[in-house]
Design a protein around this motif. Structure first.
Motif, PDB file in Angstrom:
ATOM      1  N   ARG A  94       0.756  -1.109   0.103  1.00 21.08           N
ATOM      2  CA  ARG A  94       0.060  -0.096   0.042  1.00 21.08           C
ATOM      3  C   ARG A  94       0.717   1.161   0.098  1.00 21.08           C
ATOM      4  O   ARG A  94       2.041   1.387   0.541  1.00 21.08           O
ATOM      5  CB  ARG A  94      -0.921   0.004   1.086  1.00 21.08           C
ATOM      6  CG  ARG A  94      -1.978  -0.878   1.183  1.00 21.08           C
ATOM      7  CD  ARG A  94      -2.789  -1.147   2.486  1.00 21.08           C
ATOM      8  NE  ARG A  94      -3.427   0.249   3.021  1.00 21.08           N
ATOM      9  CZ  ARG A  94      -4.542   0.686   2.530  1.00 21.08           C
ATOM     10  NH1 ARG A  94      -5.071  -0.145   1.586  1.00 21.08           N
ATOM     11  NH2 ARG A  94      -4.971   1.875   2.844  1.00 21.08           N
ATOM     12  N   PRO A  95       0.531   2.335  -0.796  1.00 25.01           N
ATOM     13  CA  PRO A  95       1.116   3.555  -0.637  1.00 25.01           C
ATOM     14  C   PRO A  95       1.261   4.102   0.898  1.00 25.01           C
ATOM     15  O   PRO A  95       0.161   3.803   1.790  1.00 25.01           O
ATOM     16  CB  PRO A  95       0.431   4.583  -1.270  1.00 25.01           C
ATOM     17  CG  PRO A  95      -0.560   3.658  -2.117  1.00 25.01           C
ATOM     18  CD  PRO A  95      -0.956   2.438  -1.526  1.00 25.01           C
ATOM     19  N   VAL A  96       2.271   4.917   1.071  1.00 28.97           N
ATOM     20  CA  VAL A  96       2.537   5.411   2.675  1.00 28.97           C
ATOM     21  C   VAL A  96       1.243   6.245   2.966  1.00 28.97           C
ATOM     22  O   VAL A  96       0.781   6.961   1.802  1.00 28.97           O
ATOM     23  CB  VAL A  96       3.926   5.867   2.737  1.00 28.97           C
ATOM     24  CG1 VAL A  96       4.858   5.037   2.662  1.00 28.97           C
ATOM     25  CG2 VAL A  96       3.938   7.187   1.984  1.00 28.97           C
ATOM     26  N   ILE A  97       0.902   6.362   4.242  1.00 30.52           N
ATOM     27  CA  ILE A  97      -0.010   7.260   4.476  1.00 30.52           C
ATOM     28  C   ILE A  97       0.444   8.687   4.199  1.00 30.52           C
ATOM     29  O   ILE A  97       1.417   9.264   4.491  1.00 30.52           O
ATOM     30  CB  ILE A  97      -0.437   6.997   6.014  1.00 30.52           C
ATOM     31  CG1 ILE A  97      -1.756   7.695   6.415  1.00 30.52           C
ATOM     32  CG2 ILE A  97       0.844   7.626   6.872  1.00 30.52           C
ATOM     33  CD1 ILE A  97      -2.361   7.262   7.490  1.00 30.52           C
ATOM     34  N   ARG A  98      -0.761   9.587   4.046  1.00 29.61           N
ATOM     35  CA  ARG A  98      -0.745  10.992   3.346  1.00 29.61           C
ATOM     36  C   ARG A  98      -1.034  11.811   4.521  1.00 29.61           C
ATOM     37  O   ARG A  98      -1.617  11.228   5.400  1.00 29.61           O
ATOM     38  CB  ARG A  98      -1.292  11.397   2.238  1.00 29.61           C
ATOM     39  CG  ARG A  98      -0.993  10.630   0.864  1.00 29.61           C
ATOM     40  CD  ARG A  98      -1.492  11.288  -0.435  1.00 29.61           C
ATOM     41  NE  ARG A  98      -3.033  11.364  -0.272  1.00 29.61           N
ATOM     42  CZ  ARG A  98      -3.798  10.208  -0.325  1.00 29.61           C
ATOM     43  NH1 ARG A  98      -3.314   8.956  -1.087  1.00 29.61           N
ATOM     44  NH2 ARG A  98      -5.084  10.221  -0.529  1.00 29.61           N
TER      45      ARG A  98
ATOM     46  N   GLN B 265      -4.539  11.666   5.548  1.00 26.17           N
ATOM     47  CA  GLN B 265      -5.045  10.516   6.101  1.00 26.17           C
ATOM     48  C   GLN B 265      -4.682  10.154   7.514  1.00 26.17           C
ATOM     49  O   GLN B 265      -5.097   9.789   8.239  1.00 26.17           O
ATOM     50  CB  GLN B 265      -4.669   9.283   5.172  1.00 26.17           C
ATOM     51  CG  GLN B 265      -5.200   9.352   3.712  1.00 26.17           C
ATOM     52  CD  GLN B 265      -4.260   8.488   2.640  1.00 26.17           C
ATOM     53  OE1 GLN B 265      -3.126   8.072   2.769  1.00 26.17           O
ATOM     54  NE2 GLN B 265      -5.087   7.713   1.876  1.00 26.17           N
ATOM     55  N   ALA B 266      -3.453  10.865   7.630  1.00 19.84           N
ATOM     56  CA  ALA B 266      -2.892  10.637   9.132  1.00 19.84           C
ATOM     57  C   ALA B 266      -3.467  11.506  10.219  1.00 19.84           C
ATOM     58  O   ALA B 266      -3.728  11.365  11.526  1.00 19.84           O
ATOM     59  CB  ALA B 266      -1.498  10.779   9.107  1.00 19.84           C
ATOM     60  N   PHE B 267      -3.882  12.913   9.703  1.00 22.65           N
ATOM     61  CA  PHE B 267      -4.521  13.795  10.395  1.00 22.65           C
ATOM     62  C   PHE B 267      -5.591  14.264   9.760  1.00 22.65           C
ATOM     63  O   PHE B 267      -5.636  15.804   9.228  1.00 22.65           O
ATOM     64  CB  PHE B 267      -3.449  15.175  10.682  1.00 22.65           C
ATOM     65  CG  PHE B 267      -2.158  14.557  11.346  1.00 22.65           C
ATOM     66  CD1 PHE B 267      -1.924  14.111  12.724  1.00 22.65           C
ATOM     67  CD2 PHE B 267      -0.831  14.232  10.597  1.00 22.65           C
ATOM     68  CE1 PHE B 267      -0.997  13.541  13.207  1.00 22.65           C
ATOM     69  CE2 PHE B 267       0.258  13.725  11.029  1.00 22.65           C
ATOM     70  CZ  PHE B 267       0.298  13.436  12.433  1.00 22.65           C
ATOM     71  N   PRO B 268      -6.729  13.604   9.691  1.00 24.61           N
ATOM     72  CA  PRO B 268      -8.035  14.176   8.852  1.00 24.61           C
ATOM     73  C   PRO B 268      -8.903  15.260   9.503  1.00 24.61           C
ATOM     74  O   PRO B 268      -9.668  15.817   8.921  1.00 24.61           O
ATOM     75  CB  PRO B 268      -8.908  12.712   9.008  1.00 24.61           C
ATOM     76  CG  PRO B 268      -8.408  12.055  10.145  1.00 24.61           C
ATOM     77  CD  PRO B 268      -6.931  12.119  10.287  1.00 24.61           C
TER      78      PRO B 268
ATOM     79  N   LEU C 206       7.633  11.891   6.206  1.00 27.39           N
ATOM     80  CA  LEU C 206       7.616  12.405   7.481  1.00 27.39           C
ATOM     81  C   LEU C 206       6.235  13.558   7.520  1.00 27.39           C
ATOM     82  O   LEU C 206       6.405  14.416   6.794  1.00 27.39           O
ATOM     83  CB  LEU C 206       8.851  13.069   8.097  1.00 27.39           C
ATOM     84  CG  LEU C 206       8.862  13.431   9.688  1.00 27.39           C
ATOM     85  CD1 LEU C 206      10.284  13.193  10.190  1.00 27.39           C
ATOM     86  CD2 LEU C 206       8.265  14.799   9.723  1.00 27.39           C
ATOM     87  N   THR C 207       5.267  13.144   8.202  1.00 27.28           N
ATOM     88  CA  THR C 207       4.218  14.180   8.494  1.00 27.28           C
ATOM     89  C   THR C 207       4.036  14.493   9.971  1.00 27.28           C
ATOM     90  O   THR C 207       3.899  13.419  10.585  1.00 27.28           O
ATOM     91  CB  THR C 207       2.987  13.513   7.909  1.00 27.28           C
ATOM     92  OG1 THR C 207       3.243  13.339   6.497  1.00 27.28           O
ATOM     93  CG2 THR C 207       1.659  14.497   7.619  1.00 27.28           C
TER      94      THR C 207
ATOM     95  N   SER D 174       7.211   7.374   7.824  1.00 28.88           N
ATOM     96  CA  SER D 174       6.814   6.032   7.255  1.00 28.88           C
ATOM     97  C   SER D 174       8.204   5.631   6.587  1.00 28.88           C
ATOM     98  O   SER D 174       8.800   6.577   5.691  1.00 28.88           O
ATOM     99  CB  SER D 174       5.667   6.042   6.293  1.00 28.88           C
ATOM    100  OG  SER D 174       4.473   6.353   7.117  1.00 28.88           O
ATOM    101  N   PHE D 175       8.359   4.272   6.542  1.00 26.53           N
ATOM    102  CA  PHE D 175       9.650   3.855   5.777  1.00 26.53           C
ATOM    103  C   PHE D 175       9.198   2.783   4.810  1.00 26.53           C
ATOM    104  O   PHE D 175       8.000   2.168   4.614  1.00 26.53           O
ATOM    105  CB  PHE D 175      10.433   2.972   6.844  1.00 26.53           C
ATOM    106  CG  PHE D 175      10.916   3.565   7.779  1.00 26.53           C
ATOM    107  CD1 PHE D 175      12.354   4.374   7.740  1.00 26.53           C
ATOM    108  CD2 PHE D 175      10.233   4.086   8.901  1.00 26.53           C
ATOM    109  CE1 PHE D 175      12.789   5.190   8.694  1.00 26.53           C
ATOM    110  CE2 PHE D 175      10.828   4.913   9.912  1.00 26.53           C
ATOM    111  CZ  PHE D 175      12.088   5.534   9.796  1.00 26.53           C
ATOM    112  N   ARG D 176      10.035   2.566   3.750  1.00 27.77           N
ATOM    113  CA  ARG D 176       9.949   1.689   2.682  1.00 27.77           C
ATOM    114  C   ARG D 176      10.005   0.082   3.226  1.00 27.77           C
ATOM    115  O   ARG D 176       9.163  -0.635   2.802  1.00 27.77           O
ATOM    116  CB  ARG D 176      11.270   1.729   1.732  1.00 27.77           C
ATOM    117  CG  ARG D 176      11.059   0.928   0.250  1.00 27.77           C
ATOM    118  CD  ARG D 176      12.333   1.298  -0.620  1.00 27.77           C
ATOM    119  NE  ARG D 176      12.341   2.701  -0.544  1.00 27.77           N
ATOM    120  CZ  ARG D 176      11.978   3.512  -1.380  1.00 27.77           C
ATOM    121  NH1 ARG D 176      11.061   3.107  -2.461  1.00 27.77           N
ATOM    122  NH2 ARG D 176      12.392   4.691  -1.529  1.00 27.77           N
ATOM    123  N   ARG D 177      10.821  -0.173   4.174  1.00 33.53           N
ATOM    124  CA  ARG D 177      10.961  -1.626   4.859  1.00 33.53           C
ATOM    125  C   ARG D 177      10.404  -1.617   6.157  1.00 33.53           C
ATOM    126  O   ARG D 177      10.531  -0.705   6.889  1.00 33.53           O
ATOM    127  CB  ARG D 177      12.339  -2.155   4.727  1.00 33.53           C
ATOM    128  CG  ARG D 177      12.787  -2.127   3.216  1.00 33.53           C
ATOM    129  CD  ARG D 177      14.066  -2.929   3.186  1.00 33.53           C
ATOM    130  NE  ARG D 177      15.053  -2.388   4.211  1.00 33.53           N
ATOM    131  CZ  ARG D 177      16.048  -3.107   4.694  1.00 33.53           C
ATOM    132  NH1 ARG D 177      16.558  -4.208   4.085  1.00 33.53           N
ATOM    133  NH2 ARG D 177      17.044  -2.678   5.676  1.00 33.53           N
TER     134      ARG D 177
END
Length: 263
Positions: A91-95, A98-101, A145-146, A165-168
């Motif tokens: 899945r794409p990393v959280i935007r 989405q993290a702070f709606p 980083l958000t 959020s990280f790739r791995r």
């Protein structure tokens, strides 16, 4: 995107705050080489240490009452298999949205908070201490980083919650385990309030509360301080910091587990 002073942790009475800070920095310098040698070796060593310390990789929503967390803001380790994690990592990393709606947040304990700033970047080092930035680049790197800055209904507190959020997954776990062992050195930097918020900038060197949780591919950090730099009411600023941390962590867990990421 303006980051502020990293602050100092709350601690027991003793020397004046500046002296305490200097003592802590000297302790960190003496152990930093040993820590980096350990971190640079087998990732599993850090993971075992983190689990032994009660480290958390959250997979389900935990309540904000803290019943399933310890005093450092950590939760039980999850069940799951590498194949499950691989599927979630697709899945794409959280935007940011989405993290702070929500701009206005109501926690389960009835406390209310206003989100007064929001910043996001793919250059994660901008919002990290130098040590954390170096650590984050040891694997395949941080993807996003958000950070969001919250204040309570009295507009006294300033709590920065950051989703890294990280790739791995193993890179996220490495960062989480290391930050759990040395939260002062390995931390995400707090946001300064924008002029439009009408909040003071926390004085440099003010005491702070540092907490973190981990999901499958992200580490959620929370730094809490009183806007005037006060070192009193530690229990209250800790309660607010841990409550907002758990709230955001639940949102990230829901998204990374296949949900919408909102609540």
């Amino acid at each position: 995107m303006t980051f502020g002073d990293q602050g100092m942790p709350y601690g027991p009475a003793g020397p004046d705050p500046y002296t305490q800070w200097m003592i802590e920095q000297e302790r960190i310098r003496r152990r930093r080489l040993r820590m980096r040698i350990a971190v640079g070796g087998v990732v599993g060593v850090v993971l075992v240490a983190a689990v032994a310390a009660g480290a958390v990789l959250g997979t389900g929503g935990g309540g904000s009452d803290g019943g399933d967390r310890d005093s450092a803001g950590r939760s039980p380790a999850p069940s799951g298999t590498p194949s499950t994690h691989a599927s979630l990592l697709s899945r794409p990393v959280i935007r940011a949205e989405q993290a702070f709606p929500e701009k206005s947040v109501l926690l389960k304990d009835g406390s209310r908070y206003e989100r007064v700033d929001l910043a996001t970047t793919t250059d994660c080092a901008q919002g990290m201490s130098p040590e954390l930035a170096s650590l984050a680049e040891m694997g395949e790197g941080c993807l996003r980083l958000t950070s969001a800055l919250f204040t309570d209904h009295e507009r006294r507190s300033q709590v920065t919650v950051s989703v890294v959020s990280f790739r791995r997954a193993e890179d996220a776990w490495l960062v989480f385990g290391t930050a759990a062992m040395d939260p002062v050195t390995y931390q995400v930097v707090s946001l300064d309030p924008p002029p439009s918020a009408g909040l003071p900038t926390v004085p440099p060197g003010s005491a702070g509360v540092f907490r973190r949780l981990a999901t499958v591919r992200s580490v959620v950090f929370a730094n809490g301080q009183w806007g005037d730099g006060s070192e009193t009411e530690e229990a209250e600023i800790t309660r607010q910091t841990e409550g907002l941390l758990q709230y955001v962590n639940d949102t990230v867990v829901a998204y990374e587990g296949g949900g919408s990421g909102g609540s």
